[in-house]
Design a protein around this motif. Structure first.
Motif, short mmCIF file in Angstrom:
data_model
loop_
_atom_site.label_atom_id
_atom_site.label_comp_id
_atom_site.label_asym_id
_atom_site.label_seq_id
_atom_site.Cartn_x
_atom_site.Cartn_y
_atom_site.Cartn_z
N GLY A 14 0.84 -1.14 -0.06
CA GLY A 14 -0.07 0.07 -0.17
C GLY A 14 0.78 1.21 -0.05
O GLY A 14 0.61 2.07 -0.75
N ALA A 15 1.83 1.04 0.63
CA ALA A 15 2.70 2.32 0.81
C ALA A 15 3.58 2.63 -0.44
O ALA A 15 3.68 3.74 -0.83
CB ALA A 15 3.71 2.31 2.03
N SER A 16 3.90 1.51 -1.12
CA SER A 16 4.56 1.63 -2.45
C SER A 16 3.72 1.98 -3.66
O SER A 16 4.31 2.37 -4.70
CB SER A 16 5.55 0.55 -2.61
N GLY A 17 2.22 1.67 -3.43
CA GLY A 17 1.41 1.69 -4.64
C GLY A 17 1.46 0.49 -5.42
O GLY A 17 0.88 0.58 -6.66
N LYS A 18 2.23 -0.53 -5.20
CA LYS A 18 2.35 -1.70 -6.01
C LYS A 18 1.65 -2.69 -5.31
O LYS A 18 2.25 -3.37 -4.53
CB LYS A 18 3.72 -2.07 -6.33
#
Length: 317
Positions: free
Chosen positions: A117-121
């Motif tokens: 979630g933090a990386s957007g992946k």
């Protein structure tokens, strides 16, 4: 080739069809990046051992994290009467297997989805056992939904025809409270329910012909033992000499999403009260249940299912 480029976690209770699904993923270019195990067909320890054995057969290096050993609230049930005492129908195992990566499958899911979630992946997850691991992860950190891509579930029913009770399918019945948590979460969910798993199958003669075309070896012996056990079990319940695509149907939908030719969108909730309907998935196309809408498979391409399965039984690393 798969359409999704997301990383994939497999969550499994280590039975005969779980091993078949894992082999299908590996043989068709969708090897999981990690695996979490859960009680279900057999106990947690046996389920974990079975997955490590399956990976060893095809020399696949995938980290395995042992997860939940019991449901959220109810007593543990199993399906050894279907999968055999060892959970793999007595299939021949390699002498050596890898060690597990951790005993904290739930913590692994939380950390993985939190980071995603933090990386957007986002990371996809295929669940082919009780939904306890993800339910616990969601309960401990609801924000992990931001890191979950597509969740594919083998479980529940679409028309109310259960396999463990007249109303309930095993994976949901094994932990209905967990299933209710997962179906209540705002996640992109695809469900392979029990009924299409019954209607998508191969005859015993077709399975024999597929194996006859493959050279002997440990990989073939393992897959053939799994198929033979599944066929004998189905016949013992009056279903004839038929090989059903159960967990492999869900795996096929992950490998090749276009394999699904008919589906419905509906909100789904789970009956939790004691009694004859406990564990039933209530499917509501009108959306009046109020849970997020999910997609339930009704039909898939039989020719592609057979091709993906044929690739899995012929796979040699």
């Amino acid at each position: 080739m798969p359409n999704s480029r997301n990383r994939l976690i497999l969550d499994t209770d280590g039975g005969v069809d779980d091993a078949q699904a894992l082999l299908m993923l590996i043989a068709n270019g969708r090897t999981p990046d990690a695996i979490t195990t859960v009680f279900g067909n057999v106990g947690l320890e046996a389920a974990t051992r079975n997955i490590l054995s399956t990976l060893a057969v095809v020399k696949a290096d995938v980290p395995v994290h042992a997860g939940s050993g019991r449901p959220l609230t109810q007593p543990v049930i199993d399906a050894k009467y279907i999968h055999g005492e060892d959970g793999l129908g007595g299939a021949p195992r390699p002498l050596k297997t890898a060690e597990i990566a951790s005993h904290d499958g739930v913590g692994f899911l939380i950390e993985t989805f939190r980071s995603a979630g933090a990386s957007g992946k986002k990371v996809d997850i295929l669940m082919i056992g009780p939904l306890t691991n993800l339910a616990l992860a969601l309960r401990l950190d609801p924000t992990i939904i931001n890191g979950i891509g597509q969740l594919t579930i083998m479980g529940g029913t679409v028309y109310g025809r259960g396999n463990t009770t007249p109303a309930a399918e095993f994976n949901i019945y094994a932990d209905p409270e967990a299933a209710a948590i997962v179906f209540g979460a705002d996640i992109d969910i695809l469900v392979a329910p029990w009924e299409p798993c019954v209607t998508h199958n191969m005859t015993g003669d077709a399975v024999d012909a597929a194996f006859a075309a493959i050279a002997d070896g440990p990989e073939k012996a393992f897959s053939e033992a799994l198929a033979d056990h599944a066929r004998r079990t189905n016949a013992s319940y009056g279903g004839g000499d038929v090989f059903r695509f159960v967990d492999p149907l869900a795996a096929a939908a992950v490998i090749e999403p276009s394999i699904v030719t008919k589906s419905i969108r509906a909100s789904v909730d789970v009956a939790l009260a004691p009694g004859i309907a406990r564990g039933m998935t209530i499917v509501d196309p009108s959306g009046r249940l109020g849970t997020p809408m999910v997609t339930l498979i009704e039909e898939a391409r039989q020719d592609r299912l057979v091709a993906l399965y044929a690739a899995s039984i012929a796979y040699v690393p």
